[in-house]
Structures are given as C-alpha cells and as structure tokens.
Design an enzyme around this catalytic site. Structure first.
Site, PDB file in Angstrom:
ATOM      1  N   ASP A 287     -37.725  40.588   4.585  1.00 32.60           N
ATOM      2  CA  ASP A 287     -38.905  39.923   5.154  1.00 32.60           C
ATOM      3  C   ASP A 287     -39.271  38.724   4.270  1.00 32.60           C
ATOM      4  O   ASP A 287     -40.433  38.510   3.924  1.00 32.60           O
ATOM      5  CB  ASP A 287     -40.093  40.880   5.315  1.00 32.60           C
ATOM      6  CG  ASP A 287     -41.247  40.235   6.100  1.00 32.60           C
ATOM      7  OD1 ASP A 287     -41.040  39.158   6.681  1.00 32.60           O
ATOM      8  OD2 ASP A 287     -42.352  40.817   6.119  1.00 32.60           O
TER       9      ASP A 287
ATOM     10  N   HIS B 250     -40.089  46.479   8.564  1.00 29.59           N
ATOM     11  CA  HIS B 250     -40.886  46.770   7.362  1.00 29.59           C
ATOM     12  C   HIS B 250     -41.854  47.971   7.437  1.00 29.59           C
ATOM     13  O   HIS B 250     -43.068  47.796   7.388  1.00 29.59           O
ATOM     14  CB  HIS B 250     -41.637  45.527   6.890  1.00 29.59           C
ATOM     15  CG  HIS B 250     -42.270  44.679   7.967  1.00 29.59           C
ATOM     16  ND1 HIS B 250     -43.078  45.185   8.941  1.00 29.59           N
ATOM     17  CD2 HIS B 250     -42.201  43.347   8.182  1.00 29.59           C
ATOM     18  CE1 HIS B 250     -43.466  44.211   9.723  1.00 29.59           C
ATOM     19  NE2 HIS B 250     -42.952  43.078   9.299  1.00 29.59           N
TER      20      HIS B 250
ATOM     21  N   HIS C 128     -44.364  31.134   0.813  1.00 29.22           N
ATOM     22  CA  HIS C 128     -45.502  30.211   0.933  1.00 29.22           C
ATOM     23  C   HIS C 128     -45.573  29.450  -0.388  1.00 29.22           C
ATOM     24  O   HIS C 128     -45.053  29.917  -1.403  1.00 29.22           O
ATOM     25  CB  HIS C 128     -46.801  30.979   1.182  1.00 29.22           C
ATOM     26  CG  HIS C 128     -46.794  31.772   2.453  1.00 29.22           C
ATOM     27  ND1 HIS C 128     -46.869  31.182   3.692  1.00 29.22           N
ATOM     28  CD2 HIS C 128     -46.699  33.109   2.689  1.00 29.22           C
ATOM     29  CE1 HIS C 128     -46.831  32.129   4.637  1.00 29.22           C
ATOM     30  NE2 HIS C 128     -46.716  33.306   4.061  1.00 29.22           N
TER      31      HIS C 128
ATOM     32  N   ASN D  81     -41.360  32.659  14.114  1.00 29.80           N
ATOM     33  CA  ASN D  81     -42.695  32.074  13.894  1.00 29.80           C
ATOM     34  C   ASN D  81     -42.633  30.763  13.115  1.00 29.80           C
ATOM     35  O   ASN D  81     -43.307  30.576  12.108  1.00 29.80           O
ATOM     36  CB  ASN D  81     -43.645  33.081  13.226  1.00 29.80           C
ATOM     37  CG  ASN D  81     -43.140  33.606  11.899  1.00 29.80           C
ATOM     38  OD1 ASN D  81     -41.941  33.601  11.638  1.00 29.80           O
ATOM     39  ND2 ASN D  81     -44.037  34.060  11.055  1.00 29.80           N
TER      40      ASN D  81
ATOM     41  N   HIS E 265     -37.771  34.469   7.040  1.00 28.04           N
ATOM     42  CA  HIS E 265     -38.544  33.361   7.632  1.00 28.04           C
ATOM     43  C   HIS E 265     -38.164  32.101   6.860  1.00 28.04           C
ATOM     44  O   HIS E 265     -38.660  31.876   5.754  1.00 28.04           O
ATOM     45  CB  HIS E 265     -40.045  33.610   7.489  1.00 28.04           C
ATOM     46  CG  HIS E 265     -40.519  34.879   8.143  1.00 28.04           C
ATOM     47  ND1 HIS E 265     -41.048  34.912   9.409  1.00 28.04           N
ATOM     48  CD2 HIS E 265     -40.551  36.166   7.708  1.00 28.04           C
ATOM     49  CE1 HIS E 265     -41.390  36.162   9.725  1.00 28.04           C
ATOM     50  NE2 HIS E 265     -41.095  36.946   8.702  1.00 28.04           N
ATOM     51  N   PHE E 266     -37.289  31.283   7.444  1.00 30.05           N
ATOM     52  CA  PHE E 266     -36.821  30.078   6.739  1.00 30.05           C
ATOM     53  C   PHE E 266     -37.685  28.850   7.048  1.00 30.05           C
ATOM     54  O   PHE E 266     -37.427  27.763   6.531  1.00 30.05           O
ATOM     55  CB  PHE E 266     -35.341  29.817   7.016  1.00 30.05           C
ATOM     56  CG  PHE E 266     -34.407  30.744   6.261  1.00 30.05           C
ATOM     57  CD1 PHE E 266     -34.837  31.448   5.140  1.00 30.05           C
ATOM     58  CD2 PHE E 266     -33.088  30.907   6.664  1.00 30.05           C
ATOM     59  CE1 PHE E 266     -33.972  32.299   4.437  1.00 30.05           C
ATOM     60  CE2 PHE E 266     -32.213  31.747   5.969  1.00 30.05           C
ATOM     61  CZ  PHE E 266     -32.659  32.440   4.854  1.00 30.05           C
ATOM     62  N   ARG E 267     -38.710  28.992   7.913  1.00 28.96           N
ATOM     63  CA  ARG E 267     -39.799  27.999   8.053  1.00 28.96           C
ATOM     64  C   ARG E 267     -39.421  26.668   8.648  1.00 28.96           C
ATOM     65  O   ARG E 267     -40.239  25.743   8.602  1.00 28.96           O
ATOM     66  CB  ARG E 267     -40.445  27.734   6.677  1.00 28.96           C
ATOM     67  CG  ARG E 267     -40.882  28.953   5.890  1.00 28.96           C
ATOM     68  CD  ARG E 267     -41.933  29.731   6.606  1.00 28.96           C
ATOM     69  NE  ARG E 267     -42.581  30.724   5.750  1.00 28.96           N
ATOM     70  CZ  ARG E 267     -43.212  31.786   6.251  1.00 28.96           C
ATOM     71  NH1 ARG E 267     -43.273  31.992   7.560  1.00 28.96           N
ATOM     72  NH2 ARG E 267     -43.795  32.641   5.449  1.00 28.96           N
TER      73      ARG E 267
ATOM     74  N   HIS F 286     -42.857  44.180  14.846  1.00 27.86           N
ATOM     75  CA  HIS F 286     -43.815  44.207  13.735  1.00 27.86           C
ATOM     76  C   HIS F 286     -44.874  45.209  14.190  1.00 27.86           C
ATOM     77  O   HIS F 286     -45.716  44.902  15.034  1.00 27.86           O
ATOM     78  CB  HIS F 286     -44.413  42.820  13.490  1.00 27.86           C
ATOM     79  CG  HIS F 286     -45.382  42.785  12.354  1.00 27.86           C
ATOM     80  ND1 HIS F 286     -45.235  41.943  11.273  1.00 27.86           N
ATOM     81  CD2 HIS F 286     -46.510  43.501  12.114  1.00 27.86           C
ATOM     82  CE1 HIS F 286     -46.236  42.145  10.424  1.00 27.86           C
ATOM     83  NE2 HIS F 286     -47.018  43.078  10.918  1.00 27.86           N
TER      84      HIS F 286
HETATM   85  C1  NCD Z   1     -44.720  36.747   7.573  1.00 23.51           C
HETATM   86  C2  NCD Z   1     -44.706  35.220   7.451  1.00 23.51           C
HETATM   87  O1  NCD Z   1     -45.296  34.684   6.515  1.00 23.51           O
HETATM   88  O2  NCD Z   1     -44.053  34.588   8.289  1.00 23.51           O
HETATM   89  N1  NCD Z   1     -45.709  37.261   6.675  1.00 23.51           N
HETATM   90  C3  NCD Z   1     -45.759  38.504   6.160  1.00 23.51           C
HETATM   91  O3  NCD Z   1     -46.744  38.814   5.503  1.00 23.51           O
HETATM   92  N2  NCD Z   1     -44.768  39.368   6.320  1.00 23.51           N
HETATM   93  C4  NCD Z   1     -44.979  37.134   8.984  1.00 23.51           C
HETATM   94  C5  NCD Z   1     -44.669  38.580   9.236  1.00 23.51           C
HETATM   95  O4  NCD Z   1     -43.495  38.975   9.227  1.00 23.51           O
HETATM   96  O5  NCD Z   1     -45.606  39.351   9.443  1.00 23.51           O
HETATM   97 ZN    ZN Z   2     -41.518  38.964   8.769  1.00 25.99          ZN
END
Ligand code: NCD
Ligand code: ZN
Length: 426
Positions: free
Chosen positions: A288, A218, A292, A89, A57-59, A174
């Site tokens: 994964d 995962h 944050h 996401n 997730h590179f946001r 997921h």
């Molecule tokens: C992921 C996220 O922060 O985008 N968070 C996580 O706990 N794995 C979302 C996800 O892959 O469920």
């Molecule tokens: Zn994820």
C-alpha cells in the site's frame, strides 16, 4: 549460444534452496540445470523470484510532487519488485478507457519495472474497455486519500460481483464501513478512534458473506482476521508491513508518518495479524505504498493518510525471518508467490516458461533503513532505523535492473502486462 544469459547460486525451487543454474532466453526462464557454462555465479547467495506488489499508489498523473512513475518504479526495483499494480486514485481518477490510455502513455515512458493499472468505478460506471486492460477493479468503501467512495448496498454488491465474475477480474476492496467513522484527529490514538476496529470487521463480514471471489486490501484488525476465518473459496486478503510492524505506540519521529488508512492499531491487533499471516488466514503482503511529501505530513490534523513502502516491504519482512517471526518459506509465499498467483501468474516462481524476474539476496547483509537511501520522492519513512535485507540484484524479464545495489535499468523498459504493446490512446 543456447541462452541469452544464465545465472547460478542457491536457487529457490519447489520450496527448497538448491545449487542450480537458470538459463534465460527471450526474457523467460528457459532451463533450470545443475550447472550452465559461463553462467554469472552468485555463489552461496540466494536467488528468489522477484516480488509482485499488488497495491501501490504511484501518483502519476496528478500528484507528481509526491511520486511519479519513474521514482515509484525505481523505488520498487530497489525493493525487489518486478511488477507493481498501481491504484486508480490519481488525477483524473482512473475509471474510463480514455484515462487509461493517458495514464499508460505516461507510465510506459517512465517505468523501470513492469506494472498494471488498476481501474476504479465512479457513479456506478464500469468501463468494459478499461477493465479488459486492467489487472483488477478497486472499490473504496470508505473515504480515503483521493476522495472516491463507492456506496454499495448488499444488492448492488452482489450485482457487481456477478458482473465481475463474467469479466474474470479480481475485485479489490478497501474494506471499512463509513457508518462507524468519526472525523478529525490530532494524533494516532484519535485517528484510530475515528476509524475503529469494528468498521473494518463489519465491512469484511459483509464482503465475505457474498461468497463471491474477491480480495480484501490491507487487513489491520484482530477482529477482521477472525472474521476472515469464514472466508469462501476464491476470497483472498493482504496485510501491509506497516500493520505488521508498527502500532499507535511505536516511536515516531513525527506521528503523522504513521497516519494511514486503515489506521495503525494496537499491539494485540499486530500480533493477531502475524498469527493470521503465519496460519494461512491472510494470504499475502502488499505495501500500500502511499507517498506524501514531508511538507504535507507536517501537521497531523491536516496530513493526508498514507505511508510509502514499496522499497522497504520485502527487506523488512526478510529481516523478520532472521528474527524468527516467520519462516523463510512462508515469507517467500506471502511476499512473492501468492501475490503473483492471484494477480500476475506469469511471474513469481522459478519455473521454465515464467518471466525471468529474479532477485539475489544475501541473508547476512542486514542494513538499517534510512530515508535518505530510499528512492521514493516522499523522502521519509516510518521504518527509519529498522533492519532490512535489501536485494543486491534484480532481473526483470532477463534484464538486469539492479546490479550490486546500483540502478542499471532504463526508463521505459517496464511494460504494462495487461495492455498490448504499442496500444495508443484513442
Ligand atoms: C492511500 C493514498 O494515499 O492513496 N492512503 C492510505 O492511507 N492508505 C489511499 C488508500 O489506499 O486508502
Ligand atoms: Zn492503498
């Protein structure tokens, strides 16, 4: 000259380490020989294919205070990753072709390694043009960071998987059933209680019953690993380094650093995951990578779920080879070969014709993981102080991106492998 460059060392070919030289021409592996004149010689160091990380997730766009496409791919590079598949996401949630164009516009200017942009589904809309330019479709069965839930009954699930077989694209799940979930948690034990093992096991059971090709993200429970024994041909799964190395009883500087979905579980789950990984029930490792900020992780209850890991996954697992937890051959298979075979077959093996994506490893160079040495914007890691074997060098399509532990790459060098170069958003 016959080659653009050549490198030599202990090269991993056909599951063996042999003294050899690799000739690279036009960004591809052009020859593998006993020796090549003027090759860059890494001596007794190991040359492996670079890693494909099928889950990051590179946001970017939307949450660039957590990560962006430059820092995310930089962190990937230092972890020996030459191609990362980014999840949808972000903000806006990626499911339409127009959003794909916008995201590609951003990513293509910042990426230092190759990537793909995985699309999601919203309001049961599958955008064909977006799917055609994406490595896979991601389905979120339960609430998690990003807020999208795809509610699919058995019929809708079959229908979706049938359509996706026609597209020939993998569907990544997921896998957690929301009906078993509670809410609110002030510590890791409660977080685990709120997303119990049965929630994952039942989701996996329902998915593999379809007998359709799919991929389960995962896997985190012993029950889930057990159910996977009944998987059908074409059904694959991944496990993360955090579910293999951490439990609710691990020592955390801050418990919120271990808050993730699916949750960290108990030692018996961790042990079952290692067994399933060693025995071929689980096919591959993903990070994964879900960064944050430190501020967001201050209060457990309000902290978003997610653990950064794209830089530490390969180093941590290679250190586990040293500890005897997994064989070198199986580690290379699950970290490198299998993710590439499933999602990005032009990479992940040292063979003539493949992309010249290579890492140089010294198995003696074991270091302690420190958040301050990592390159994600997160600035923290739950693996602080644990042992890792980081790659010394990384080549992506023959270009040196990491040299002796230093970044030598270039912003914008990374390519989206599922998009024609110069595709403009419409
Ligand atoms: C992921 C996220 O922060 O985008 N968070 C996580 O706990 N794995 C979302 C996800 O892959 O469920
Ligand atoms: Zn994820």
């Amino acid at each position: 000259m016959e080659f653009d460059i050549a490198i030599s060392g202990r090269v991993y070919i056909h599951h063996q380490l042999v003294d050899a030289a690799i000739g690279i021409k036009d960004r591809k592996i052009a020859a593998i020989k006993k020796s090549i004149q003027n090759s860059i010689d890494f001596g007794s160091k190991i040359i492996l294919p670079a890693r494909v990380d099928p889950h990051v997730h590179f946001r970017d766009p939307g949450f660039t205070e957590k990560e962006d496409f430059f820092t995310g791919t930089l962190s990937a590079a230092f972890g020996g990753v030459s191609c990362a598949l980014d999840m949808p996401n972000t903000q806006p949630f990626l499911y339409r072709y127009q959003n794909l164009g916008e995201k590609e516009h951003i990513a293509s200017r910042k990426a230092v390694v190759d990537y793909g942009l995985i699309v999601g589904m919203r309001n049961r809309i599958l955008d064909e043009k977006a799917l055609n330019r994406s490595p896979a479709l991601k389905i979120f069965m339960a609430p998690t960071t990003g807020g999208i839930v795809n509610n699919l009954d058995d019929l809708a699930l079959q229908y979706l998987l049938n359509i996706m077989m026609e597209y020939g694209k993998p569907v990544i799940f997921h896998a957690e059933e929301p009906s078993y979930m509670g809410d609110g948690a002030e510590n890791l034990k409660e977080h685990l209680k709120s997303r119990p093992n049965i929630s994952e096991a039942e989701a996996i059971r329902r998915l593999i019953k379809t007998s359709k090709p799919l991929h389960i993200a995962h896997v985190s429970t012993k029950e889930g690993a057990e159910v996977l024994k009944n998987r059908a041909e074409g059904q694959s799964s991944e496990v993360t380094a955090h579910h293999l190395l951490l439990t609710i009883d691990s020592d955390f500087e801050n418990e919120a650093y271990g808050k993730v979905n699916p949750p960290l579980r108990k030692r018996e789950d961790r042990d079952a995951l290692w067994n399933a990984l060693r025995n071929g029930i689980i096919d591959m490792i993903s990070s994964d990578h879900a960064p944050h900020t430190i501020e967001e992780k201050e209060e457990f209850e309000t902290a978003p779920s997610g653990i950064p890991g794209v830089e530490t996954t390969l180093p941590l697992i290679l250190a586990q080879v040293k500890n005897g937890n997994i064989s070198f051959e199986r580690a290379v298979e699950v970290l490198i070969e299998n993710p590439a075979k499933r999602f990005c077959p032009q990479k992940g093996s040292i063979e003539v014709g493949k992309d010249a994506d290579l890492i140089v490893i010294d198995m003696k160079s074991v270091t302690k993981i420190r958040a301050e040495d990592l390159h994600s914007k997160a600035g923290w890691t739950p693996f602080e102080g644990m042992e890792g074997i980081f790659p010394l060098s990384l080549y992506v399509r023959g270009n040196q991106v990491i040299k002796n532990g230093n970044f030598e790459g270039e912003k914008g060098f990374g390519r989206n492998l599922w998009m024609q170069p110069h595709t403009k958003p419409e």
